[in-house]
Write a protein that holds these residues in place. Structure first.
Motif, PDB file in Angstrom:
ATOM      1  N   THR A  79       0.831  -1.199   0.000  1.00  0.00           N
ATOM      2  CA  THR A  79       0.000   0.000   0.000  1.00  0.00           C
ATOM      3  C   THR A  79       0.864   1.247   0.000  1.00  0.00           C
ATOM      4  O   THR A  79       1.774   1.387   0.813  1.00  0.00           O
ATOM      5  CB  THR A  79      -0.921   0.030   1.238  1.00  0.00           C
ATOM      6  OG1 THR A  79      -1.740  -1.150   1.250  1.00  0.00           O
ATOM      7  CG2 THR A  79      -1.815   1.263   1.220  1.00  0.00           C
ATOM      8  N   ILE A  84      -5.589   6.602   4.019  1.00  0.00           N
ATOM      9  CA  ILE A  84      -5.960   5.448   4.828  1.00  0.00           C
ATOM     10  C   ILE A  84      -5.875   5.832   6.295  1.00  0.00           C
ATOM     11  O   ILE A  84      -5.320   6.871   6.661  1.00  0.00           O
ATOM     12  CB  ILE A  84      -5.068   4.225   4.544  1.00  0.00           C
ATOM     13  CG1 ILE A  84      -3.630   4.500   4.985  1.00  0.00           C
ATOM     14  CG2 ILE A  84      -5.118   3.829   3.079  1.00  0.00           C
ATOM     15  CD1 ILE A  84      -2.749   3.292   4.942  1.00  0.00           C
ATOM     16  N   TYR A  88      -7.678   0.618   8.263  1.00  0.00           N
ATOM     17  CA  TYR A  88      -7.218  -0.027   7.034  1.00  0.00           C
ATOM     18  C   TYR A  88      -6.273  -1.184   7.358  1.00  0.00           C
ATOM     19  O   TYR A  88      -6.367  -2.263   6.765  1.00  0.00           O
ATOM     20  CB  TYR A  88      -6.525   1.003   6.139  1.00  0.00           C
ATOM     21  CG  TYR A  88      -5.938   0.423   4.874  1.00  0.00           C
ATOM     22  CD1 TYR A  88      -6.699   0.331   3.710  1.00  0.00           C
ATOM     23  CD2 TYR A  88      -4.621  -0.036   4.821  1.00  0.00           C
ATOM     24  CE1 TYR A  88      -6.162  -0.195   2.543  1.00  0.00           C
ATOM     25  CE2 TYR A  88      -4.080  -0.557   3.668  1.00  0.00           C
ATOM     26  CZ  TYR A  88      -4.852  -0.630   2.527  1.00  0.00           C
ATOM     27  OH  TYR A  88      -4.311  -1.167   1.379  1.00  0.00           O
ATOM     28  N   GLU A  91      -8.310  -4.163   8.484  1.00  0.00           N
ATOM     29  CA  GLU A  91      -9.135  -4.756   7.428  1.00  0.00           C
ATOM     30  C   GLU A  91      -8.300  -5.463   6.364  1.00  0.00           C
ATOM     31  O   GLU A  91      -8.702  -6.504   5.841  1.00  0.00           O
ATOM     32  CB  GLU A  91     -10.001  -3.677   6.777  1.00  0.00           C
ATOM     33  CG  GLU A  91     -11.053  -3.103   7.710  1.00  0.00           C
ATOM     34  CD  GLU A  91     -11.873  -2.006   7.053  1.00  0.00           C
ATOM     35  OE1 GLU A  91     -11.439  -1.497   6.007  1.00  0.00           O
ATOM     36  OE2 GLU A  91     -12.948  -1.672   7.592  1.00  0.00           O
TER      37      GLU A  91
END
Length: 326
Positions: A79, A84, A88, A91
């Motif tokens: 990422t 975010i 995040y 998840e």
């Protein structure tokens, strides 16, 4: 073959930095694994660039990023995003066995991830609060450079050509501001228009360009850089590309996330930091140009510091760490 998802976006509003640096890593990684990008709908410039580079791109609506990543069932999610929060991290663990995060700001109280990459000079000083077995890849040893910036260039210290670049985008029309400041000097300028410049900005830049300026639309950057004595650049990844080639640089901060990195670059002696573009920038910029043009020892010292600071094969170092994780 194992699948790796790179979650990043790029376009007119947020710039192209996330796309450009992750694509360097993606190209090396796809020699070993299948690499798939996830990009938000509407980020046209970033998506177009990635598709031209041969990456498959899964496009998601804002609320459905996790379901989009989850259906790919990746071994790793990388990422690179400022959009975010700590939720995040929780998840994304349900979507992938391993996770990696690009970080420039040390903005979270805790990083629940397997790898943190911060390629900025001075990142080694940051104390990340991360899980015990998290790999910390910090500093210019891990800079992600495109292959075109890994070759030595000739000595152009007698050249009077200056590069002007703000990267892939043009936040707050900074390119135009620079051109208005330097247009009355006696030097030649190579002006770069990036992938995410608006048509309006392109038109304004062409109209502003005087007889001592040449405008390039999304050129091969190393070719343009190698014809220049020095550069005026935004304080993002481009400064590391210039440093790899040993091109003395005047930096202009174009986003808040560049502030700390710009300060470290200046302290390391690889850039003159003129700060954010504002009314005070004019004299700072003109003074910096004259310093690099007229003070040969200062010019040579900066060039040598640049080349010794940036590791040319940081991409391979990062890939090695990722493959050990997988």
């Amino acid at each position: 073959m194992k699948k790796v998802v790179i979650h990043a976006n790029g376009g007119k509003q947020i710039g192209m930095g996330h796309i450009m640096r992750t694509s360097v890593l993606g190209k090396k990684l796809r020699e070993h694994v299948e690499v798939i990008y996830t990009c938000q709908k509407g980020q046209a410039e970033g998506i177009s660039y990635l598709q031209k580079e041969g990456f498959p791109v899964e496009i998601y609506e804002a609320a459905y990023v996790m379901s989009t990543i989850g259906k790919i069932n990746p071994a790793l999610v990388i990422t690179d995003s400022y959009a975010i929060d700590e939720t995040y991290f929780k998840e994304i663990k349900a979507c992938a066995k391993k996770t990696m995060f690009f970080d420039d700001l040390n903005q979270f109280p805790f990083y629940d991830t397997d790898i943190i990459l911060n390629q900025n000079i001075g990142a080694e000083k940051i104390k990340y609060n991360a899980r015990e077995n998290c790999k910390l890849l910090l500093g210019a040893h891990y800079v992600l450079l495109r292959d075109e910036f890994k070759s030595n260039r000739g000595n152009l210290a007698s050249n009077c050509t200056i590069l002007v670049t703000t990267g892939g985008s043009n936040p707050n029309q900074i390119t135009q501001k620079i051109l208005n400041i330097v247009k009355e000097t006696n030097y030649h300028y190579e002006v770069v228009v990036g992938q995410a410049f608006s048509k309006e900005d392109q038109s304004e830049i062409h109209n502003l360009a005087s007889r001592n300026m040449k405008v390039h639309i999304t050129p091969k950057m190393a070719d343009v850089m190698n014809g220049c004595r020095m550069a005026i650049s935004a304080c993002g990844s481009t400064v590391y590309e210039l440093s790899a080639l040993g091109i003395p640089t005047i930096g202009i901060i174009t986003a808040d996330n560049q502030l700390l990195a710009a300060q470290e670059m200046e302290q390391a002696g690889i850039m003159i930091n003129t700060g954010s573009a504002n009314q005070r920038t004019k004299q700072k910029l003109l003074d910096a140009i004259e310093l690099l043009m007229l003070n040969r020892p200062f010019f040579d010292e900066m060039s040598e510091k640049q080349k010794s600071t940036v590791h040319l094969h940081g991409d391979l170092e990062v890939v090695k760490e990722i493959m050990e994780l997988l």
